[in-house]
Every structure is written in structure tokens, then in C-alpha cells.
Design a protein around this motif. Structure first.
Motif, PDB file in Angstrom:
ATOM      1  N   LEU A   1      -7.667   3.171  -3.802  1.00 19.94           N
ATOM      2  CA  LEU A   1      -6.423   3.283  -4.894  1.00 19.94           C
ATOM      3  C   LEU A   1      -6.963   3.639  -6.267  1.00 19.94           C
TER       4      LEU A   1
ATOM      5  N   VAL B   1       3.948   9.359   2.495  1.00 25.91           N
ATOM      6  CA  VAL B   1       3.270   8.378   3.542  1.00 25.91           C
ATOM      7  C   VAL B   1       4.134   8.256   4.798  1.00 25.91           C
TER       8      VAL B   1
ATOM      9  N   CYS C   1       0.933  -1.126   0.008  1.00 24.94           N
ATOM     10  CA  CYS C   1      -0.016  -0.088  -0.077  1.00 24.94           C
ATOM     11  C   CYS C   1       0.958   1.340  -0.136  1.00 24.94           C
ATOM     12  N   ARG C   2       2.026   1.251   0.856  1.00 26.39           N
ATOM     13  CA  ARG C   2       2.717   2.394   0.749  1.00 26.39           C
ATOM     14  C   ARG C   2       3.302   2.608  -0.543  1.00 26.39           C
TER      15      ARG C   2
ATOM     16  N   GLU D   1       1.933   1.691  -3.520  1.00 24.24           N
ATOM     17  CA  GLU D   1       0.847   2.396  -4.370  1.00 24.24           C
ATOM     18  C   GLU D   1       0.630   3.773  -4.078  1.00 24.24           C
ATOM     19  N   LEU D   2       0.781   4.248  -2.886  1.00 21.25           N
ATOM     20  CA  LEU D   2       0.399   5.576  -2.516  1.00 21.25           C
ATOM     21  C   LEU D   2       1.448   6.548  -2.866  1.00 21.25           C
TER      22      LEU D   2
ATOM     23  N   LEU E   1      -8.271   7.298  -6.411  1.00 20.53           N
ATOM     24  CA  LEU E   1      -6.941   8.277  -6.542  1.00 20.53           C
ATOM     25  C   LEU E   1      -6.443   8.064  -7.788  1.00 20.53           C
TER      26      LEU E   1
ATOM     27  N   VAL F   1      -5.219   9.535   3.287  1.00 20.37           N
ATOM     28  CA  VAL F   1      -5.756   8.194   3.538  1.00 20.37           C
ATOM     29  C   VAL F   1      -5.222   7.638   4.611  1.00 20.37           C
TER      30      VAL F   1
ATOM     31  N   PHE G   1       1.803  10.447  -2.744  1.00 21.04           N
ATOM     32  CA  PHE G   1       1.352  10.893  -1.452  1.00 21.04           C
ATOM     33  C   PHE G   1       2.739  10.863  -0.627  1.00 21.04           C
TER      34      PHE G   1
ATOM     35  N   ALA H   1      -1.308   8.711   4.929  1.00 20.60           N
ATOM     36  CA  ALA H   1      -0.737   9.296   3.697  1.00 20.60           C
ATOM     37  C   ALA H   1      -1.475  10.732   3.253  1.00 20.60           C
TER      38      ALA H   1
END
Length: 369
Positions: free
Chosen positions: A115, A41, A30-31, A33-34, A118, A133, A39, A59
Motif C-alpha cells: 500500500l 477491487v 484493504c478494499r 485502501e485500494l 502504491l 494486487v 483500484f 485488485a
């Protein structure tokens, strides 16, 4: 929104093992992807506090200062059996596990929708305010990750949690607070065959208290339940120790307080009448909420649902979620239905179209002025 991209993302996420307090690999994915979406994070200290592999992820993506700041929330953990998930997609576009595990749509469908939304906002250049997020750990073990969130980490005017059953358009506009209690009855041991009259049965005292306390559906917004009744021992001994664990819930805080008082009184009176002792303690686990039609957050979510092409369906619920906790930290937030079904079972499933539709709602929620 590209269905193939959504399918690939969701299937890849559900195959990452992430049962409660073992969300490390999921957090890393997830980190990434963000960060790829622009973003910044950070990870908080929830993992350290709870003994988990990772903390909550918070994030932030900057936006127009003239627009409201919004928060999107979901959780990274799943229930068991949730290791080694092997998803399959049927001819109708519905995703299932192979029947030996849960699917993990609760709440990886919510993460996928976030996701996806976004990515849509970025690729289409949709104007927005700051977007935050929050992806939590330990939701499935009593909202433990959310309870470790710091108010200082949260910065939003409106929040949207994507973690509820129900058709697209469903909004949980009211939910109960929850209090848990534990009562330990101490009686007197004696030989059950030689001199039972010298004993005081903690089991009998506890049974009397449970039979006299409020239980089950009390009214349309209040419930109480016993979850554990433990008093093990040999049959030839009058049991001198029993521990009862239970809960009460209500959307009305005064009713919740009154029910907890009635439960405690039932245990105190049963112990007093039998000459036993009781240690009773309780704790409010989270506060309830109720958003009327005039509430700005509810109006924003209902408008986002309409703009996404759906009809708002406000409902009052009996369960709790991270939204209950985040609400107490100063961010008004509501949970919406994202279409998953039969969660916490090996029959759990969700239609890919529901994930796409939830993402459409999230896009509108972020884009509204």
C-alpha cells in the motif's frame, strides 16, 4: 516515503483481528485502501468454499499498455495467538506486540509495504503498466486461499510476493514442492495380557514403517517428516488402528516422487510382514520452483532491488508460500525478504525502516519498463 504514515498504517492493520478464515474486517480495510488508490477491487469465492468471512481480494489498476503487467501479493491472515494485538514501537523504531500475541508482521508488513508503494507511485506520478494486487486468505492453514484463486482472475507478466523473512534484498529463487501423506494401519485387536499373540499391533507395524522410511534431511534439496502418530487405546488391548500423517519436500520433482514411493513401500512392507493392512494416500500440495540467473523475472527483481539501493541476495528456501500456488496459475512470481523476525511467536518484530525499504523495492518493480 513518510515514516509516520507508514507507522500509522502498519499499527492500525496489526490491530485488526484476522486469524485464518476470519479476515473479514481486514479485507474491508484493504478494499477501502485500494479503492482510494484508484483500484477496481473484486472478491472471489474462496471464503464461500472454505467457510470463511471473506474471499481473496483481487485488485487492478490500469497502466501504460507499453509496459509489463505486474502483480503484487501478500496474505491477510495471521496465526494464533493473534487476537487483540497491542503493538509498541521501541526507541530503535522496531515494532513488537506486548508479548501475549504475535505481532502479525507476517504478513501485514507485506500489505503495508504494498500500500505504501502504491501510494508513492500515485503521488509521484510514476509511470507503470497495469498493476494487480492479490491479497489472500487462509495462507497460514496450508495456502488454502491461494489454492482457490482462478487462473482467469490473474493477469500479469511478472509477480512479486512480499512474504518472506530475510534482509531487504533477499530473493527466494528456489523452493520445494510439498506432498503430504496419510497412512492408516489396521491390525488385529486382542487382550494384551491374556492372548497378545492373537493380536497384530498396529502401533508396532507403524513404528517399523516409520523407522524404515526416509526421514529428516535426505539431501540438500529433499526432506521428509512425520507430523502425527495417533494410536490411542487402553494398555490392556493390542491396538488395531494407527494413523500416521507426514510430508516430504524437494526442489526436484523426481526426487519428491521417488521419496514418496519409498515412504509408501516402507508402510506396505511393514504391514505385509506383520499380516496387517495399510491404506496409504498422498497428495502434492504445491509445486516447487527454481529460477536461474537468466530468468526474466529474477533479473527484474534483482534490478528493482539494486535501484532501491540494496544488494540482491538470492537464496534457496525449504518452505512454501502463496507464490508456489500462483506460479502454477501462469504468473511467474518470487518471494522477497521484508525483514520480519521471529514470526509465529510472541517475540515477532519488524523495524519500520524494513517496511519502507520493501516498499521502495516494490515501487521499482512496478516502474521498470
Amino acid at each position: 516515503m513518510n515514516r509516520d504514515v507508514v507507522e500509522h498504517l502498519f499499527l492500525s492493520l496489526v490491530q485488526i483481528d484476522s486469524h485464518s478464515l476470519h479476515e473479514g474486517a481486514m479485507a474491508e480495510r484493504c478494499r477501502k485502501e485500494l479503492v482510494d488508490l484508484g483500484f477496481h477491487v473484486v472478491e472471489d469465492e474462496a471464503g464461500t468454499a472454505l467457510g470463511g468471512e471473506t474471499g481473496n481480494l483481487i485488485a487492478v489498476l490500469p497502466g501504460s499498455p507499453d509496459r509489463p503487467k505486474v502483480l503484487l501479493a501478500a496474505h491477510m491472515d495471521t496465526v494464533q495467538p493473534g487476537q487483540g494485538v497491542r503493538p509498541r514501537v521501541d526507541e530503535a523504531g522496531v515494532v513488537w506486540s506486548d508479548g501475549t500475541t504475535v505481532l502479525g508482521a507476517d504478513d501485514k508488513a507485506g500489505i503495508t509495504a504494498i500500500l505504501t508503494a502504491l501510494r508513492e507511485i500515485r503521488e509521484r506520478g510514476i509511470e507503470h503498466g497495469q498493476i494487480q494486487v492479490v491479497l489472500t486468505i487462509g495462507e497460514e492453514i496450508g495456502l488454502q486461499g491461494a489454492k482457490q484463486l482462478s487462473r482467469d482472475h490473474l493477469d500479469a507478466d511478472f509477480g512479486l510476493s512480499l512474504d518472506s523473512s530475510g534482509d531487504i534484498g533477499t530473493i527466494a529463487i528456489a523452493g520445494p514442492g510439498q506432498a503430504k501423506f496419510e497412512a492408516t494401519i489396521t491390525g488385529v485387536r486382542a487382550h494384551a495380557g491374556v492372548a497378545p499373540e492373537k493380536g497384530i499391533s498396529a502401533i508396532k507395524v507403524a513404528a517399523t514403517a516409520v523407522s524404515n522410511m526416509p526421514h529428516g534431511r535426505i539431501d540438500d534439496e529433499t526432506t521428509a517428516n512425520i507430523g502425527s502418530f495417533v494410536g490411542q487405546g487402553p494398555t490392556n488391548v493390542v491396538a488395531d488402528k494407527v494413523t500416521i500423517v507426514g510430508e516430504a519436500r524437494s526442489r526436484n520433482p523426481e526426487k519428491l516422487s521417488r521419496v514418496m514411493s519409498q515412504i509408501e513401500s516402507a508402510f506396505q512392507e511393514a504391514a505385509r510382514s506383520a499380516g496387517a493392512q495399510v491404506a496409504f494416500q498422498h497428495q502434492v500440495m504445491y509445486e516447487g520452483f527454481d529460477f536461474p540467473e537468466t530468468a526474466p523475472l529474477r533479473q527484474r527483481i534483482e534490478r528493482a532491488i539494486e535501484l532501491a539501493g540494496f544488494t540482491p541476495k538470492p537464496v534457496k528456501v525449504g518452505g512454501g508460500s502463496d507464490a508456489n500456488v500462483i506460479q502454477t496459475l501462469g504468473v511467474p512470481i518470487l518471494n522477497i525478504g521484508i525483514g520480519y523476525e521471529d514470526i509465529h511467536s510472541t517475540n515477532e518484530h519488524i523495524a519500520l525502516q524494513n517496511i519502507i525499504d520493501a516498499a521502495k523495492v516494490a515501487v521499482q518493480f512496478c516502474a521498470l519498463p
